[in-house]
Every structure is written in C-alpha cells, then in structure tokens.
Design a protein around this motif. Structure first.
Motif, PDB file in Angstrom:
ATOM      1  N   ASN A 195       0.871  -1.151  -0.103  1.00 37.22           N
ATOM      2  CA  ASN A 195       0.047   0.151   0.188  1.00 37.22           C
ATOM      3  C   ASN A 195       0.878   1.349   0.197  1.00 37.22           C
ATOM      4  O   ASN A 195       0.153   2.414   0.270  1.00 37.22           O
ATOM      5  N   GLY A 196       2.162   1.146  -0.385  1.00 39.89           N
ATOM      6  CA  GLY A 196       2.913   2.192  -0.388  1.00 39.89           C
ATOM      7  C   GLY A 196       3.970   2.524   0.632  1.00 39.89           C
ATOM      8  O   GLY A 196       4.999   2.975   0.714  1.00 39.89           O
ATOM      9  N   LEU A 197       3.410   1.943   1.945  1.00 34.77           N
ATOM     10  CA  LEU A 197       4.153   1.933   3.177  1.00 34.77           C
ATOM     11  C   LEU A 197       4.515   0.343   3.564  1.00 34.77           C
ATOM     12  O   LEU A 197       5.495   0.308   4.060  1.00 34.77           O
ATOM     13  N   HIS A 198       3.578  -0.303   3.588  1.00 33.00           N
ATOM     14  CA  HIS A 198       3.814  -1.858   3.819  1.00 33.00           C
ATOM     15  C   HIS A 198       2.890  -2.582   3.336  1.00 33.00           C
ATOM     16  O   HIS A 198       2.132  -2.352   2.569  1.00 33.00           O
ATOM     17  N   PHE A 199       3.022  -4.011   3.452  1.00 28.68           N
ATOM     18  CA  PHE A 199       2.171  -4.945   2.962  1.00 28.68           C
ATOM     19  C   PHE A 199       0.931  -4.933   3.824  1.00 28.68           C
ATOM     20  O   PHE A 199       0.930  -4.931   5.024  1.00 28.68           O
ATOM     21  N   ASN A 200      -0.274  -4.789   3.318  1.00 27.06           N
ATOM     22  CA  ASN A 200      -1.566  -4.405   3.967  1.00 27.06           C
ATOM     23  C   ASN A 200      -2.061  -5.616   5.033  1.00 27.06           C
ATOM     24  O   ASN A 200      -2.281  -5.066   5.813  1.00 27.06           O
ATOM     25  N   GLY A 201      -1.547  -6.739   4.939  1.00 30.09           N
ATOM     26  CA  GLY A 201      -1.740  -7.734   5.813  1.00 30.09           C
ATOM     27  C   GLY A 201      -0.811  -7.860   6.860  1.00 30.09           C
ATOM     28  O   GLY A 201      -1.104  -8.487   7.884  1.00 30.09           O
ATOM     29  N   VAL A 202       0.485  -7.094   7.040  1.00 33.94           N
ATOM     30  CA  VAL A 202       1.307  -7.288   7.975  1.00 33.94           C
ATOM     31  C   VAL A 202       1.747  -5.968   8.571  1.00 33.94           C
ATOM     32  O   VAL A 202       2.960  -5.612   8.359  1.00 33.94           O
ATOM     33  N   PRO A 203       0.799  -5.220   9.039  1.00 32.79           N
ATOM     34  CA  PRO A 203       1.186  -3.620   9.284  1.00 32.79           C
ATOM     35  C   PRO A 203       2.121  -3.469  10.478  1.00 32.79           C
ATOM     36  O   PRO A 203       2.609  -2.529  10.709  1.00 32.79           O
ATOM     37  N   TYR A 204       2.180  -4.613  11.223  1.00 32.52           N
ATOM     38  CA  TYR A 204       3.153  -4.633  12.436  1.00 32.52           C
ATOM     39  C   TYR A 204       4.748  -4.798  11.870  1.00 32.52           C
ATOM     40  O   TYR A 204       5.566  -4.629  12.708  1.00 32.52           O
ATOM     41  N   ALA A 363     -17.030  -3.229  -3.411  1.00 38.19           N
ATOM     42  CA  ALA A 363     -16.330  -2.375  -2.630  1.00 38.19           C
ATOM     43  C   ALA A 363     -15.408  -1.560  -3.661  1.00 38.19           C
ATOM     44  O   ALA A 363     -15.060  -2.079  -4.481  1.00 38.19           O
ATOM     45  N   TYR A 364     -14.870  -0.597  -2.807  1.00 34.97           N
ATOM     46  CA  TYR A 364     -13.661   0.015  -3.231  1.00 34.97           C
ATOM     47  C   TYR A 364     -12.942   0.815  -2.223  1.00 34.97           C
ATOM     48  O   TYR A 364     -13.184   0.667  -0.858  1.00 34.97           O
ATOM     49  N   ALA A 365     -11.176   0.793  -2.264  1.00 35.43           N
ATOM     50  CA  ALA A 365     -10.586   1.331  -1.560  1.00 35.43           C
ATOM     51  C   ALA A 365      -9.472   2.344  -2.136  1.00 35.43           C
ATOM     52  O   ALA A 365      -9.309   1.692  -3.191  1.00 35.43           O
ATOM     53  N   THR A 366      -8.626   2.972  -1.250  1.00 28.46           N
ATOM     54  CA  THR A 366      -7.516   3.593  -1.957  1.00 28.46           C
ATOM     55  C   THR A 366      -6.264   2.476  -2.002  1.00 28.46           C
ATOM     56  O   THR A 366      -6.263   1.980  -1.159  1.00 28.46           O
ATOM     57  N   LEU A 367      -5.662   2.947  -3.128  1.00 29.82           N
ATOM     58  CA  LEU A 367      -4.414   1.605  -3.213  1.00 29.82           C
ATOM     59  C   LEU A 367      -3.230   2.042  -2.408  1.00 29.82           C
ATOM     60  O   LEU A 367      -2.782   1.412  -1.855  1.00 29.82           O
ATOM     61  N   ASP A 368      -2.802   3.265  -2.611  1.00 36.19           N
ATOM     62  CA  ASP A 368      -1.449   3.978  -2.081  1.00 36.19           C
ATOM     63  C   ASP A 368      -2.043   4.920  -0.956  1.00 36.19           C
ATOM     64  O   ASP A 368      -2.583   5.990  -1.320  1.00 36.19           O
ATOM     65  N   VAL A 369      -1.539   4.630   0.386  1.00 36.01           N
ATOM     66  CA  VAL A 369      -2.031   5.356   1.427  1.00 36.01           C
ATOM     67  C   VAL A 369      -1.019   6.551   1.789  1.00 36.01           C
ATOM     68  O   VAL A 369      -1.381   7.451   2.544  1.00 36.01           O
ATOM     69  N   PHE A 389      -7.709  -4.756  12.221  1.00 33.21           N
ATOM     70  CA  PHE A 389      -6.394  -4.286  13.325  1.00 33.21           C
ATOM     71  C   PHE A 389      -6.719  -3.062  14.109  1.00 33.21           C
ATOM     72  O   PHE A 389      -7.629  -2.152  13.718  1.00 33.21           O
ATOM     73  N   ASN A 390      -5.844  -3.148  15.237  1.00 32.13           N
ATOM     74  CA  ASN A 390      -6.113  -1.905  16.153  1.00 32.13           C
ATOM     75  C   ASN A 390      -5.723  -0.659  15.569  1.00 32.13           C
ATOM     76  O   ASN A 390      -5.886   0.389  15.742  1.00 32.13           O
ATOM     77  N   GLU A 391      -4.580  -0.695  14.750  1.00 31.24           N
ATOM     78  CA  GLU A 391      -3.910   0.366  13.943  1.00 31.24           C
ATOM     79  C   GLU A 391      -3.525  -0.057  12.631  1.00 31.24           C
ATOM     80  O   GLU A 391      -3.135  -1.151  12.552  1.00 31.24           O
ATOM     81  N   ASN A 392      -3.017   0.816  11.842  1.00 29.99           N
ATOM     82  CA  ASN A 392      -2.333   0.873  10.597  1.00 29.99           C
ATOM     83  C   ASN A 392      -3.240  -0.165   9.576  1.00 29.99           C
ATOM     84  O   ASN A 392      -2.814  -0.626   8.616  1.00 29.99           O
ATOM     85  N   GLY A 393      -4.678  -0.388   9.926  1.00 24.90           N
ATOM     86  CA  GLY A 393      -5.250  -0.938   8.940  1.00 24.90           C
ATOM     87  C   GLY A 393      -5.773   0.019   8.114  1.00 24.90           C
ATOM     88  O   GLY A 393      -5.467   1.470   8.052  1.00 24.90           O
ATOM     89  N   GLN A 394      -6.571  -0.241   6.766  1.00 23.58           N
ATOM     90  CA  GLN A 394      -7.058   0.661   6.051  1.00 23.58           C
ATOM     91  C   GLN A 394      -8.510   1.008   5.767  1.00 23.58           C
ATOM     92  O   GLN A 394      -9.249   0.059   6.518  1.00 23.58           O
ATOM     93  N   ASP A 395      -9.044   1.862   5.253  1.00 24.46           N
ATOM     94  CA  ASP A 395     -10.536   2.156   5.071  1.00 24.46           C
ATOM     95  C   ASP A 395     -11.200   1.375   3.609  1.00 24.46           C
ATOM     96  O   ASP A 395     -10.312   1.290   2.703  1.00 24.46           O
ATOM     97  N   ILE A 396     -12.205   0.942   3.676  1.00 26.77           N
ATOM     98  CA  ILE A 396     -12.850   0.164   2.674  1.00 26.77           C
ATOM     99  C   ILE A 396     -14.062   0.594   2.736  1.00 26.77           C
ATOM    100  O   ILE A 396     -14.794   0.801   3.771  1.00 26.77           O
TER     101      ILE A 396
END
Length: 413
Positions: A195-204, A363-369, A389-396
């Motif tokens: 997502n531009g910063l990390h892999f969406n499934g492993v924000p930790y 559904a839709y979401a932003t690709l790069d955060v 996730f408690n943090e670093n998840g995304q909006d959908i």
C-alpha cells in the motif's frame, strides 16, 4: 547432509584446498569425498557456525556417491555431473558467452557472466533467479512479465531434508498483486498487497534500523526486495518446513541466529477463516464476526464455530442505482484482491463514482495510502479474508442497500 563445492566470498560453496571466488571454463570442482549419503552443491555463510545453508542447486536430485563434479561448459552453463559423467543438474541458460566465468558474489549470489561483464542486468545466469527456501538481501520474490520468470520460495521437506517441501511463498498477479503462503495448492495465509508503506496484511512490520522493504511494480516486473541499512549485519528470511516465514538476525555476541519475526503470528492470519464478508478480530471471542450490515449465512453453523460459510447482507441489494451507497469500515486488512481491478492514478472521488456506476462492484478502497492517498481498488463478488487491526489498517467502502444505509445513519445520529 553435506554441501560439497566451492568458491569463497562471505559465503561458501563447498570446501577445496585453495580459496577462490571464480570458476572458469577450464576448471572443475570435485567432491570433497566426505561421509554423508546425500550430497549437494550448496551455498552457506563462510564464517558462521553452525553451518547455515541458503541455497541448493540439486536439492531434489542429491548425489548418492562421491564422484560428483561441478564444471563450467564453454558456452557458460554450469553442469553438475555424477557417476559415469552423467548430468545431475545444469543451469540451463538460454544465453551464451565467449569467455564465461562463474563467480560467487558477497551477496551469496552465484552468477555466470562474461569475463569482462560486471553489469547484473547482463548476467547469463544467477542463483538468485532460482531461490530455495531462503530470501537474502537484494534477492527478489515476484515475477518478470517479459521473460515469465517466477521467483518464489519453497520450503524444505523437513529440517534434515532440503528437497522441495509442501509450502511455497509467491506473488499472485491475477488481480492487484499480492503475496500468498500455500500448502500445495491451498492458500494458508495472505500477506496482501503493497500500500505504499507496507504490505496491507502485516502492518506490524514497521521501519527499523536493520533493513528496508520495498515493492516494485512496473510493466516489466513485480517484486518485493529488502536491503540492509548496515551491511555488517547478517539477516535472512526462510520459509520453514511447517509453513512459517521467519526472519533471523545473526548476533555476534552469542554467535547464534536470533528470531526477529514470524508470519503468521496468530489465528486471524489463517486464510479466509471467517468466510465471505466475515471479519476476524484477534481481541474478540470468538475471533470471527460479521461486518456491520451483515449476518451469518447459516446461524447454526456459525454458533458452532464453523465460520466457513461466512456472512450475507441483512438487506439484499435491490436494483442497481436505487439509492445504493457505501458504508465505511476502518482499520481493515483489505480483502483478497484476486477478484479486483485497480488503477494507480485515480483519485478518491473517481474511485467512488466508478464503483457506484458499476452494478457488479462490491467495494472500493484507496490503493496507495501515502500523502493522503491515491489510486483505486475495486472488488467484484464476495469479499474474502478481512481482518480488523487496532492500528495501521485501511478504510474500505462496501456497497449496501439504501434501507441499510438509512438504518446506519439513524443509529449514529
């Protein structure tokens, strides 16, 4: 088990009397004639003990005798021969060189190149294009869209058997590119998309002083790569025989490998645990729940902790465009993107409008955060493998019937 050939750099490929890092077409390296029954051409760290293997040429074709030899043919092909000079393994390059040499680089990459050519883009062959179970700094995991080369990790069969095991880690590009762990053909875990910063499934996995991680996507190739910040550090990622991705860092003081991270880390990382439109939250009991606006598809199964059937909308969608809209869900591991479409340049408003106008868009979401967000992902069909996730998840934003939108707005007012 014994690796028996080599060339020295930071890494080693078996033991010979004179240290060197280059093999030319007039040379061959012969078996050290040690005792193990299964014999391999392999690469390990030269100065670290116990021996840590990072690559095998003939992992699925071990030699059973001591007559093996590795040689470089005139055209630039590495050949491992066995009894009666039979070919056990070869590098099988489609390119050739007039003055070929094989060299073990300090990165751990065994390369075949023309004697006067040092540009990695022009290497005839390299072991980094044929990973075993280990990912080293500057190695790629992904695919080349021009050559068709697919770079993936494959686990050992067991801790004592380096032949190909049951687990693979690879990049899937059937929709927005994302990484999967598989046991055979079955997906066990989804790392998700970049997502531009990390892999969406492993924000930790966050920025750190040891290594950087990046994902490259262009018309030629898609791949993940990590680089060392401090080149004096040794770190490696392995796919274990029981299907875990583990990163280790070498600690000089204890002269041992220290486990830095493991994926998967908990029950919510089991792929599609909660079924379609279900959502997993590791802090809840049970883990699985239905996303807001949804209910279990089969309550009896759901209440018995069988969540595989997932959830359905409380209010089914009606005629397309009849007041339908979207509910926002925050802090989310975005769903499996195999049934998705994406665009890297669209803005948020364009993304919303495109999904709203397409009756099949779920559904839709932003690709790069980064930088307030850019790009667009659209999903079609069921949404699979959602996690909270408690943090670093995304909006959908998930499509809902008009009446359900009204209920939600009233409950929030």
């Amino acid at each position: 088990m014994q690796a028996f050939i080599v060339l020295y750099s930071i890494f080693s490929i078996f033991v010979i009397s004179t240290a060197l890092d280059i093999l030319v077409a007039t040379q061959s390296i012969r078996d050290a004639q040690e005792t193990p029954k299964s014999r391999y051409v392999g690469i390990w760290y030269k100065k670290l003990s116990p021996r840590t293997m990072v690559w095998f040429a003939n992992r699925d074709m071990p030699l059973k005798h001591t007559s093996g030899a590795l040689k470089l043919a005139d055209q630039g092909i590495l050949i491992l021969t066995g009894d009666s000079d039979s070919t056990i393994w070869s590098s099988n390059s489609s390119r050739s060189a007039t003055n070929p040499v094989a060299q073990l680089l300090d990165t751990g990459n065994l390369v075949v190149r023309d004697g006067n050519e040092n540009d990695p883009q022009n290497f005839i062959w390299q072991s980094f294009d044929h990973p075993s179970d280990t990912l080293l700094p500057s190695m790629k995991i992904g695919n080349n869209l021009v050559t068709g080369l697919n770079l993936l990790l494959t686990s050992w069969k067991s801790r004592d058997d380096p032949s190909s095991g049951d687990y693979t880690f690879h990049l899937d590009t059937s929709g927005l590119p994302q990484y999967f762990l598989r046991e055979g053909p079955a997906v066990t875990h989804r790392i998700g998309h970049w997502n531009g910063l990390h892999f969406n499934g492993v924000p930790y996995i966050k920025p750190n002083p040891i290594f950087t991680v990046d994902f490259v996507s262009n018309p030629v190739e898609n791949y993940c790569i990590y680089q060392l910040i401090d080149n004096s550090v040794f770190t490696r990622v392995i796919l274990t025989p029981d299907g875990k991705l583990q990163r280790f860092i070498w600690i000089d003081r204890s002269q041992s490998w220290s486990l830095y991270s493991t994926t998967p880390v908990d029950g919510c990382e089991r792929y599609a645990l909660c079924g379609a439109f279900g959502s997993c939250n590791i802090n809840m009991s049970p883990f699985c729940g239905c996303s807001r606006g949804f209910v279990p598809k089969f309550s009896q199964h759901w209440n018995a902790a069988d969540w595989s059937d997932g959830c359905v909308r409380k209010t089914p969608l009606g005629n397309c465009g009849d007041g339908e809209g979207f509910l926002k869900y925050s802090g989310i591991k975005l769903p499996d993107t195999r049934q998705s479409w994406y665009n890297r340049t669209m803005d948020f408003g364009e993304c919303n409008n495109m999904c709203l106008k397409n009756c099949s868009c779920t559904a839709y979401a932003t690709l790069d955060v980064r930088g307030g967000g850019s790009g667009c992902i659209l999903w079609f069909g069921e949404l699979i493998d959602i996690r909270e996730f408690n943090e670093n998840g995304q909006d959908i934003y998930i499509r809902m019937a008009a009446s359900e939108l009204c209920k939600t707005h009233l409950s929030l007012s």
